[in-house]
Design a protein around this motif. Structure first.
Motif, mmCIF file in Angstrom:
data_model
loop_
_atom_site.group_PDB
_atom_site.id
_atom_site.type_symbol
_atom_site.label_atom_id
_atom_site.label_comp_id
_atom_site.label_asym_id
_atom_site.label_seq_id
_atom_site.Cartn_x
_atom_site.Cartn_y
_atom_site.Cartn_z
ATOM 1 N N UNK A 198 0.800 -1.228 0.000
ATOM 2 C CA UNK A 198 0.000 0.000 0.000
ATOM 3 C C UNK A 198 0.831 1.276 0.000
ATOM 4 N N UNK A 199 2.144 1.166 0.017
ATOM 5 C CA UNK A 199 2.966 2.367 0.151
ATOM 6 C C UNK A 199 2.896 3.214 -1.123
ATOM 7 N N UNK A 200 2.839 4.529 -0.940
ATOM 8 C CA UNK A 200 2.897 5.469 -2.063
ATOM 9 C C UNK A 200 4.318 5.495 -2.605
ATOM 10 N N UNK A 201 4.446 5.465 -3.943
ATOM 11 C CA UNK A 201 5.773 5.366 -4.558
ATOM 12 C C UNK A 201 5.969 6.467 -5.600
ATOM 13 N N UNK A 202 7.209 6.908 -5.702
ATOM 14 C CA UNK A 202 7.647 7.754 -6.803
ATOM 15 C C UNK A 202 8.821 7.051 -7.464
ATOM 16 N N UNK A 203 8.788 6.962 -8.783
ATOM 17 C CA UNK A 203 9.892 6.365 -9.535
ATOM 18 C C UNK A 203 10.922 7.451 -9.849
ATOM 19 N N UNK A 204 12.163 7.214 -9.471
ATOM 20 C CA UNK A 204 13.238 8.186 -9.669
ATOM 21 C C UNK A 204 14.169 7.686 -10.775
#
Length: 217
Positions: free
Chosen positions: A49-55
């Protein structure tokens, strides 16, 4: 927001309601007028459920990269797929662009903004000096620029002093978030902003708790 770089990471212990993850999804290397995107190779364990940003990290020699419009479009097309691959809400680009590389960087970001779904955020990391009077990033097609208040080099003492005296960043894009390293002092609190944390080693529960105590101190 925890930066998770190219190394094995086990972040199953984090609370998805309080913590998100900006994970390195790939590295784009620019050499001899060509770009090559290398996807993340190290494993990372995250709560579902964790919010993710792709870097995506861009690496290039100090001169102008020399990519033509087609090469820029090809690179952007590859990078733009990564948020979907990682079930991420946004894409973040990490590139310490020199003055000669700024037109190239702007072109890449413009192409990414065109290709990404409207609901996917686009952000960049920013040298602290870019946020304190250097106007070149003010009109970039991004949602935010994260000031990196660590590894600042010779100008770091002056920047830290200015922030400690209560001055804020002069570029509006830089007033939404801030980035710290867990092994360097935090110059001051920045209420109501997203806080990105970069560790010199893989995350542990103890490292996270120590960083949170430092932020709240």
């Amino acid at each position: 927001m925890l930066w998770a770089w190219e190394r094995p990471e086990r972040l199953s212990f984090i609370d998805p309601e309080k913590t998100a993850v900006a994970l390195l999804a790939g590295t784009a290397r620019i050499e001899r007028g060509a770009a090559r995107l290398q996807l993340r190779r190290q494993p990372i364990a995250l709560p579902d459920a964790v919010v993710r940003i792709a870097v995506v990290r861009i690496e290039a020699a100090s001169g102008a990269p020399g990519l033509d419009a087609r090469a820029i479009a090809d690179l952007a097309a590859q990078v733009a797929t990564l948020p979907h691959r990682w079930k991420a809400i946004g894409l973040q680009i990490d590139f310490d662009a020199t003055r000669a590389q700024r037109p190239f960087y702007r072109a890449v970001l413009s192409e990414l903004r065109r290709r990404l779904p409207r609901e996917t955020t686009l952000s960049i990391t920013a040298l602290a000096s870019w946020c304190l009077g250097d106007p070149w990033i003010a009109d970039l097609p991004v949602d935010e620029a994260v000031p990196m208040l660590f590894r600042m080099g010779p100008e770091g003492a002056g920047i830290r002093g200015r922030l400690a005296r209560g001055h804020d960043f002069s570029i509006p894009l830089c007033r939404k978030s801030v980035g710290f390293a867990t092994d360097e002092p935090i110059p001051r609190k920045f209420p109501d902003r997203a806080v990105y944390l970069f560790p010199p080693q893989a995350w542990t529960r103890h490292a996270l708790l120590s960083a949170l105590r430092e932020i709240e101190r």
